[in-house]
Design a protein around this motif. Structure first.
Motif, PDB file in Angstrom:
ATOM      1  N   LEU A 285       0.859  -1.236  -0.017  1.00  0.00           N
ATOM      2  CA  LEU A 285      -0.060   0.135  -0.051  1.00  0.00           C
ATOM      3  C   LEU A 285       0.804   1.291   0.059  1.00  0.00           C
ATOM      4  N   LEU A 286       1.884   1.132   0.771  1.00  0.00           N
ATOM      5  CA  LEU A 286       2.806   2.279   0.746  1.00  0.00           C
ATOM      6  C   LEU A 286       3.538   2.710  -0.411  1.00  0.00           C
ATOM      7  N   ILE A 287       3.819   1.414  -1.085  1.00  0.00           N
ATOM      8  CA  ILE A 287       4.541   1.673  -2.355  1.00  0.00           C
ATOM      9  C   ILE A 287       3.703   2.257  -3.447  1.00  0.00           C
TER      10      ILE A 287
ATOM     11  N   ALA B 287       3.051   5.840  -2.969  1.00  0.00           N
ATOM     12  CA  ALA B 287       4.302   6.623  -3.327  1.00  0.00           C
ATOM     13  C   ALA B 287       4.583   6.721  -4.829  1.00  0.00           C
ATOM     14  N   GLU B 288       4.133   5.638  -5.362  1.00  0.00           N
ATOM     15  CA  GLU B 288       4.217   5.595  -6.815  1.00  0.00           C
ATOM     16  C   GLU B 288       3.199   6.601  -7.702  1.00  0.00           C
TER      17      GLU B 288
ATOM     18  N   GLU C 136      -1.412   6.817   3.575  1.00  0.00           N
ATOM     19  CA  GLU C 136      -1.146   8.162   3.069  1.00  0.00           C
ATOM     20  C   GLU C 136      -0.722   9.305   4.089  1.00  0.00           C
ATOM     21  N   ARG C 137      -1.332   9.019   5.512  1.00  0.00           N
ATOM     22  CA  ARG C 137      -0.751   9.825   6.231  1.00  0.00           C
ATOM     23  C   ARG C 137       0.640   9.560   6.826  1.00  0.00           C
ATOM     24  N   LEU C 138       1.208   8.279   6.501  1.00  0.00           N
ATOM     25  CA  LEU C 138       2.515   7.989   7.223  1.00  0.00           C
ATOM     26  C   LEU C 138       3.442   8.546   6.026  1.00  0.00           C
ATOM     27  N   LEU C 139       2.869   8.390   4.631  1.00  0.00           N
ATOM     28  CA  LEU C 139       3.745   9.058   3.511  1.00  0.00           C
ATOM     29  C   LEU C 139       3.701  10.438   3.781  1.00  0.00           C
ATOM     30  N   ASP C 140       2.747  11.095   3.796  1.00  0.00           N
ATOM     31  CA  ASP C 140       2.595  12.565   4.012  1.00  0.00           C
ATOM     32  C   ASP C 140       3.811  12.966   5.222  1.00  0.00           C
ATOM     33  N   TYR C 141       3.829  12.102   6.402  1.00  0.00           N
ATOM     34  CA  TYR C 141       4.738  12.399   7.416  1.00  0.00           C
ATOM     35  C   TYR C 141       6.027  12.307   7.076  1.00  0.00           C
ATOM     36  N   THR C 142       6.214  11.223   6.224  1.00  0.00           N
ATOM     37  CA  THR C 142       7.711  10.811   5.882  1.00  0.00           C
ATOM     38  C   THR C 142       8.145  11.963   4.861  1.00  0.00           C
ATOM     39  N   ILE C 143       7.523  12.350   4.018  1.00  0.00           N
ATOM     40  CA  ILE C 143       7.827  13.340   2.998  1.00  0.00           C
ATOM     41  C   ILE C 143       7.983  14.723   4.006  1.00  0.00           C
ATOM     42  N   GLN C 144       7.360  15.022   4.565  1.00  0.00           N
ATOM     43  CA  GLN C 144       7.386  16.247   5.511  1.00  0.00           C
ATOM     44  C   GLN C 144       8.768  16.388   6.207  1.00  0.00           C
TER      45      GLN C 144
END
Lengths: 54, 292
Positions: free
Chosen positions: B18-20, B23-24, B269-277
């Motif tokens: 899901l994370l991949i 991200a893609e 989505e939220r985990l990825l938002d946080y990571t990019i942040q």
């Protein structure tokens, strides 16, 4: 198309399959790891180790 | 400007997939999958990354990769100190106690005789856990002296160095359920009950997720905990007790496959938002430190 290394069942990999993805053999139920995509190849997934977790 | 995101994972489970996918789908991300089994350490190999998200199932590999990258230009989610604290139940409990977060009473002993004395101090039933375990693995509820002696003797004969540490925790009667809350920085994404027929409620052991509406008291304790752990991305496990909510365990490489079925918030989505942040905050700090 790949074959389960344990029971030799033919398995169709979905188009969005990812390298290292874990899937269950629909026949014998063993966990398999997609070790290559070109060409597609699966192997028995590594067994759970003591340091695995979250 | 694109963010070079690495995802550290040797095993692509539902969560990683899901994370991949997420991200893609994002134009601002260049994604690299980092399989630690293929990695031969050379710092230059990962220096192209702006941020690395730890999704590695082996805690030993995760510890080492994150520690080797500490202090480099690669931002880490979560940083090594958080991975280390969450990966050891003794460290987690000591840290939470220091900051006055409510937790079950606990003892850490380093010898089987001391462990037995610690059991007697806590009283029965008591829970014996490996300091570094997950998924309810090798967790024992001890209900009397004879069982304590036998369990501790067996544990003392196990090979792993971690079994020479005895982490003992007060047993909290919860009617076979606990709460898992997901937090990124100061934001609680959501929470879910995990219910089971067994007192061990881990999803890996068949615990079933049920909705848990967020409450102010839960949000407060979870964000406070996240702050103590560096404003990290965490899955926080809580127990309901007659003393209120208690933090039981904290997981820094959160599994959410089951919980997301009953949580409204989009965890990937939220985990990825946080990571990019995290990558962007650090970039901003660097720009401010080195004006053009």
């Amino acid at each position: 198309m790949v074959n389960c290394p344990e029971c030799e069942t033919e398995i169709d990999l979905p188009e969005d399959t990812i390298q290292n993805e874990i899937l269950d053999c629909p026949t014998c139920g063993l966990e398999l790891e997609v070790v290559d995509l070109n060409p597609a190849e699966v192997d028995l997934a590594p067994e759970e180790e003591e340091d695995w977790g979250e | 400007m694109k963010v070079n995101l690495g995802i550290l994972a040797s095993r692509i489970r539902v969560e990683e997939k899901l994370l991949i996918k997420e991200a893609e789908e994002r134009r601002e991300i260049n994604l690299t999958l980092v399989d630690p089994r293929k990695l031969i350490w050379d710092r230059s190999q990962l220096s192209e990354l702006d941020v690395l998200l730890d999704r590695e199932i082996s805690q030993s590999r995760a510890y080492h990769v994150m520690e080797l990258l500490s202090g480099s230009s690669v931002n880490l989610v979560n940083d090594f100190r958080t991975v280390q604290l969450c990966g050891d139940k003794a460290f987690t409990s000591v840290k939470l106690k220091k900051y006055g977060i409510p937790i079950p009473d606990f003892r850490v002993a380093f010898d089987r005789n001391s462990a037995l004395r610690a059991v007697e101090e806590l009283g029965y039933p008591v829970v014996l856990k490996p300091v570094d375990g997950s998924w309810g693995r090798m967790v024992a509820k001890i209900t009397n002296r004879e069982a304590a002696e036998a369990t501790i003797e067996h544990k003392s004969n196990l090979d792993s160095r971690f079994h020479s540490i005895y982490y003992l925790q007060e047993y909290i009667e919860t009617n076979n359920k606990d709460i898992r809350a997901f937090v990124v920085g100061n934001d609680v994404i959501g929470a879910a009950y995990r219910e089971s027929d067994h007192w061990i409620t881990n999803a890996a052991r068949g615990g079933e997720s049920k909705p848990y509406p967020l409450t102010d008291r839960l949000e407060r304790i979870v964000t406070e905990t996240s702050g103590i752990f560096g404003g990290a991305a965490l899955a926080v496990d809580l127990l309901e007790s007659d003393r209120g909510l208690l933090i039981n365990e904290i997981n820094c490489s959160m599994e959410f496959k089951e919980s997301m079925k009953v949580i409204d918030g989009d965890i990937p989505e939220r985990l990825l938002d946080y990571t990019i942040q995290q990558a962007q905050v650090s970039e901003e700090v660097a720009r401010n430190q080195c004006p053009a």
